[in-house]
Each structure stands twice: as C-alpha cells, then as structure tokens.
Motif scaffolding. Structure first.
Motif, PDB file in Angstrom:
ATOM      1  N   GLU A  81       0.806  -1.227   0.000  1.00  0.00           N
ATOM      2  CA  GLU A  81       0.000   0.000   0.000  1.00  0.00           C
ATOM      3  C   GLU A  81       0.839   1.278   0.000  1.00  0.00           C
ATOM      4  O   GLU A  81       0.484   2.259  -0.635  1.00  0.00           O
ATOM      5  CB  GLU A  81      -0.948  -0.006   1.210  1.00  0.00           C
ATOM      6  N   ASP A  82       1.979   1.254   0.699  1.00  0.00           N
ATOM      7  CA  ASP A  82       2.769   2.470   0.880  1.00  0.00           C
ATOM      8  C   ASP A  82       4.170   2.438   0.286  1.00  0.00           C
ATOM      9  O   ASP A  82       4.756   3.483   0.042  1.00  0.00           O
ATOM     10  CB  ASP A  82       2.906   2.777   2.386  1.00  0.00           C
ATOM     11  N   ILE A  83       4.724   1.257   0.078  1.00  0.00           N
ATOM     12  CA  ILE A  83       6.130   1.147  -0.307  1.00  0.00           C
ATOM     13  C   ILE A  83       6.268   0.736  -1.780  1.00  0.00           C
ATOM     14  O   ILE A  83       5.588  -0.166  -2.246  1.00  0.00           O
ATOM     15  CB  ILE A  83       6.873   0.135   0.596  1.00  0.00           C
ATOM     16  N   TRP A  84       7.179   1.426  -2.449  1.00  0.00           N
ATOM     17  CA  TRP A  84       7.488   1.175  -3.855  1.00  0.00           C
ATOM     18  C   TRP A  84       8.967   0.839  -3.971  1.00  0.00           C
ATOM     19  O   TRP A  84       9.738   1.114  -3.066  1.00  0.00           O
ATOM     20  CB  TRP A  84       7.193   2.432  -4.676  1.00  0.00           C
ATOM     21  N   GLU A  85       9.347   0.258  -5.105  1.00  0.00           N
ATOM     22  CA  GLU A  85      10.758  -0.021  -5.334  1.00  0.00           C
ATOM     23  C   GLU A  85      11.194   0.467  -6.705  1.00  0.00           C
ATOM     24  O   GLU A  85      10.488   0.307  -7.697  1.00  0.00           O
ATOM     25  CB  GLU A  85      11.077  -1.506  -5.185  1.00  0.00           C
ATOM     26  N   PHE A  86      12.367   1.095  -6.726  1.00  0.00           N
ATOM     27  CA  PHE A  86      13.058   1.393  -7.969  1.00  0.00           C
ATOM     28  C   PHE A  86      13.925   0.172  -8.242  1.00  0.00           C
ATOM     29  O   PHE A  86      14.668  -0.276  -7.373  1.00  0.00           O
ATOM     30  CB  PHE A  86      13.947   2.643  -7.831  1.00  0.00           C
ATOM     31  N   ARG A  87      13.837  -0.339  -9.468  1.00  0.00           N
ATOM     32  CA  ARG A  87      14.504  -1.596  -9.806  1.00  0.00           C
ATOM     33  C   ARG A  87      15.586  -1.368 -10.856  1.00  0.00           C
ATOM     34  O   ARG A  87      15.335  -0.711 -11.864  1.00  0.00           O
ATOM     35  CB  ARG A  87      13.473  -2.571 -10.349  1.00  0.00           C
ATOM     36  N   THR A  88      16.754  -1.939 -10.615  1.00  0.00           N
ATOM     37  CA  THR A  88      17.843  -1.869 -11.580  1.00  0.00           C
ATOM     38  C   THR A  88      18.586  -3.197 -11.571  1.00  0.00           C
ATOM     39  O   THR A  88      18.863  -3.749 -10.506  1.00  0.00           O
ATOM     40  CB  THR A  88      18.838  -0.742 -11.228  1.00  0.00           C
ATOM     41  N   ILE A  89      18.901  -3.683 -12.754  1.00  0.00           N
ATOM     42  CA  ILE A  89      19.791  -4.833 -12.892  1.00  0.00           C
ATOM     43  C   ILE A  89      21.001  -4.351 -13.681  1.00  0.00           C
ATOM     44  O   ILE A  89      20.861  -3.778 -14.766  1.00  0.00           O
ATOM     45  CB  ILE A  89      19.118  -6.010 -13.621  1.00  0.00           C
ATOM     46  N   VAL A 146       5.862  13.863  -4.966  1.00  0.00           N
ATOM     47  CA  VAL A 146       7.218  13.718  -4.439  1.00  0.00           C
ATOM     48  C   VAL A 146       7.377  12.296  -3.908  1.00  0.00           C
ATOM     49  O   VAL A 146       6.541  11.803  -3.153  1.00  0.00           O
ATOM     50  CB  VAL A 146       7.501  14.733  -3.304  1.00  0.00           C
ATOM     51  N   VAL A 147       8.470  11.640  -4.315  1.00  0.00           N
ATOM     52  CA  VAL A 147       8.797  10.306  -3.843  1.00  0.00           C
ATOM     53  C   VAL A 147      10.049  10.406  -2.983  1.00  0.00           C
ATOM     54  O   VAL A 147      11.059  10.968  -3.410  1.00  0.00           O
ATOM     55  CB  VAL A 147       9.025   9.338  -5.024  1.00  0.00           C
ATOM     56  N   ILE A 148       9.972   9.874  -1.768  1.00  0.00           N
ATOM     57  CA  ILE A 148      11.099   9.858  -0.842  1.00  0.00           C
ATOM     58  C   ILE A 148      11.741   8.467  -0.918  1.00  0.00           C
ATOM     59  O   ILE A 148      11.073   7.463  -0.671  1.00  0.00           O
ATOM     60  CB  ILE A 148      10.647  10.127   0.610  1.00  0.00           C
ATOM     61  N   VAL A 149      13.020   8.416  -1.251  1.00  0.00           N
ATOM     62  CA  VAL A 149      13.732   7.147  -1.345  1.00  0.00           C
ATOM     63  C   VAL A 149      14.396   6.882   0.004  1.00  0.00           C
ATOM     64  O   VAL A 149      15.187   7.690   0.483  1.00  0.00           O
ATOM     65  CB  VAL A 149      14.768   7.167  -2.491  1.00  0.00           C
ATOM     66  N   THR A 150      14.037   5.761   0.630  1.00  0.00           N
ATOM     67  CA  THR A 150      14.438   5.490   2.006  1.00  0.00           C
ATOM     68  C   THR A 150      15.810   4.844   2.134  1.00  0.00           C
ATOM     69  O   THR A 150      16.620   5.262   2.953  1.00  0.00           O
ATOM     70  CB  THR A 150      13.416   4.584   2.699  1.00  0.00           C
ATOM     71  N   HIS A 151      16.058   3.802   1.358  1.00  0.00           N
ATOM     72  CA  HIS A 151      17.324   3.082   1.450  1.00  0.00           C
ATOM     73  C   HIS A 151      17.495   2.166   0.242  1.00  0.00           C
ATOM     74  O   HIS A 151      16.552   1.958  -0.517  1.00  0.00           O
ATOM     75  CB  HIS A 151      17.427   2.295   2.761  1.00  0.00           C
ATOM     76  N   GLY A 152      18.705   1.662   0.091  1.00  0.00           N
ATOM     77  CA  GLY A 152      18.997   0.780  -1.025  1.00  0.00           C
ATOM     78  C   GLY A 152      19.698  -0.477  -0.556  1.00  0.00           C
ATOM     79  O   GLY A 152      20.263  -0.523   0.526  1.00  0.00           O
ATOM     80  N   GLN A 172       9.854  -3.555   5.969  1.00  0.00           N
ATOM     81  CA  GLN A 172       9.597  -3.011   7.308  1.00  0.00           C
ATOM     82  C   GLN A 172      10.506  -1.828   7.600  1.00  0.00           C
ATOM     83  O   GLN A 172      10.080  -0.847   8.212  1.00  0.00           O
ATOM     84  CB  GLN A 172       9.775  -4.098   8.367  1.00  0.00           C
ATOM     85  N   LYS A 173      11.744  -1.893   7.155  1.00  0.00           N
ATOM     86  CA  LYS A 173      12.671  -0.780   7.345  1.00  0.00           C
ATOM     87  C   LYS A 173      12.153   0.454   6.615  1.00  0.00           C
ATOM     88  O   LYS A 173      12.140   1.561   7.169  1.00  0.00           O
ATOM     89  CB  LYS A 173      14.065  -1.156   6.841  1.00  0.00           C
ATOM     90  N   ALA A 174      11.701   0.291   5.376  1.00  0.00           N
ATOM     91  CA  ALA A 174      11.158   1.416   4.608  1.00  0.00           C
ATOM     92  C   ALA A 174       9.910   1.981   5.283  1.00  0.00           C
ATOM     93  O   ALA A 174       9.726   3.198   5.350  1.00  0.00           O
ATOM     94  CB  ALA A 174      10.839   0.980   3.179  1.00  0.00           C
ATOM     95  N   GLU A 175       9.054   1.108   5.802  1.00  0.00           N
ATOM     96  CA  GLU A 175       7.846   1.567   6.488  1.00  0.00           C
ATOM     97  C   GLU A 175       8.195   2.342   7.756  1.00  0.00           C
ATOM     98  O   GLU A 175       7.564   3.352   8.063  1.00  0.00           O
ATOM     99  CB  GLU A 175       6.934   0.382   6.795  1.00  0.00           C
ATOM    100  N   ALA A 176       9.204   1.885   8.500  1.00  0.00           N
ATOM    101  CA  ALA A 176       9.631   2.589   9.718  1.00  0.00           C
ATOM    102  C   ALA A 176      10.191   3.967   9.369  1.00  0.00           C
ATOM    103  O   ALA A 176       9.889   4.963  10.050  1.00  0.00           O
ATOM    104  CB  ALA A 176      10.666   1.762  10.474  1.00  0.00           C
ATOM    105  N   ILE A 177      10.979   4.045   8.309  1.00  0.00           N
ATOM    106  CA  ILE A 177      11.523   5.339   7.872  1.00  0.00           C
ATOM    107  C   ILE A 177      10.380   6.256   7.441  1.00  0.00           C
ATOM    108  O   ILE A 177      10.384   7.446   7.748  1.00  0.00           O
ATOM    109  CB  ILE A 177      12.546   5.138   6.739  1.00  0.00           C
ATOM    110  N   ARG A 178       9.389   5.704   6.755  1.00  0.00           N
ATOM    111  CA  ARG A 178       8.213   6.480   6.318  1.00  0.00           C
ATOM    112  C   ARG A 178       7.478   7.059   7.519  1.00  0.00           C
ATOM    113  O   ARG A 178       7.137   8.252   7.542  1.00  0.00           O
ATOM    114  CB  ARG A 178       7.284   5.592   5.487  1.00  0.00           C
ATOM    115  N   LEU A 179       7.218   6.232   8.531  1.00  0.00           N
ATOM    116  CA  LEU A 179       6.513   6.708   9.726  1.00  0.00           C
ATOM    117  C   LEU A 179       7.304   7.795  10.447  1.00  0.00           C
ATOM    118  O   LEU A 179       6.732   8.792  10.887  1.00  0.00           O
ATOM    119  CB  LEU A 179       6.213   5.537  10.662  1.00  0.00           C
TER     120      LEU A 179
END
Length: 112
Positions: A51-59, A78-84, A98-105
């Motif tokens: 519902e809340d988290i998206w991913e940028f994908r690269t190979i 605006v998209v906030i990128v949390t971590h990679g 879960q890490k991305a959700e915690a950063i979002r909160l």
C-alpha cells in the motif's frame, strides 16, 4: 518520452551513502533508471510493493539493485527514497519493507 516528470525524487542520506559505495557504472545505471522512471511508467523500473512502499529496480551486470521509497502524500508528486540494497532472493525481504515503512513513519512524525 513525456517532457514533464510525473514526480520528483528526494534521496535520504542513507541512499546517498549506499549509492556512493557502489561501483561507478552501477551507480550511474541506478540513477539513470530513477530519472527515466520519473517520465515513463514501467513496472520494470518502478513497482508498487504494498500500500505504501514502492521499489526502484535496476539490474546491472546480473546484480539486482533496489531502492525502496514512498510517496509524500502531503507534498503531492514527491517520492522519498528510504534506502537501497542488493537483492539476493526472488522477493524483496519483509525486513527491507519493514525498514522502509519505519523510515516512512518517522518521516511523517518529523514533518507534521
């Protein structure tokens, strides 16, 4: 390609550190894909995980790189990128989501 981006991207400090730790060509490919995803809807580049988290994908060189992110609903496009991280399994681990959700909160708590 559409001339106007569909959204802006803000990288967290953790993302900047992750990107700077990568080989130059991999970093350039990731940044290029993020820029491209701002203009072109392509689930191979930018995909919703829940519902809340998206991913940028690269190979790049058969290595799967992921940047997790969320939409700042108060600021609009605006998209906030949390971590990679380097993806090693077929699915994004629940720990990374879960890490991305915690950063979002925490982001929303600080930006009331």
């Amino acid at each position: 390609m559409n001339d106007e981006p569909k959204f802006d991207v803000i990288y967290s400090e953790e993302v900047n550190q992750f990107l700077s730790s990568l080989p130059e060509k991999a970093r350039e490919k990731i940044i290029s894909n993020v820029k491209k995803s701002r203009f072109v809807i392509d689930k191979e580049l930018f995909k919703k995980l829940n519902e809340d988290i998206w991913e940028f994908r690269t190979i790049y060189n058969q290595i799967k790189y992921r940047l997790l992110a969320f939409w700042d609903k108060k600021r609009g496009k605006v998209v906030i990128v949390t971590h990679g991280f380097v993806k090693k399994t077929s699915k994004v681990s629940s720990k990374e989501i879960q890490k991305a959700e915690a950063i979002r909160l925490e982001y929303y708590k600080q930006n009331k």
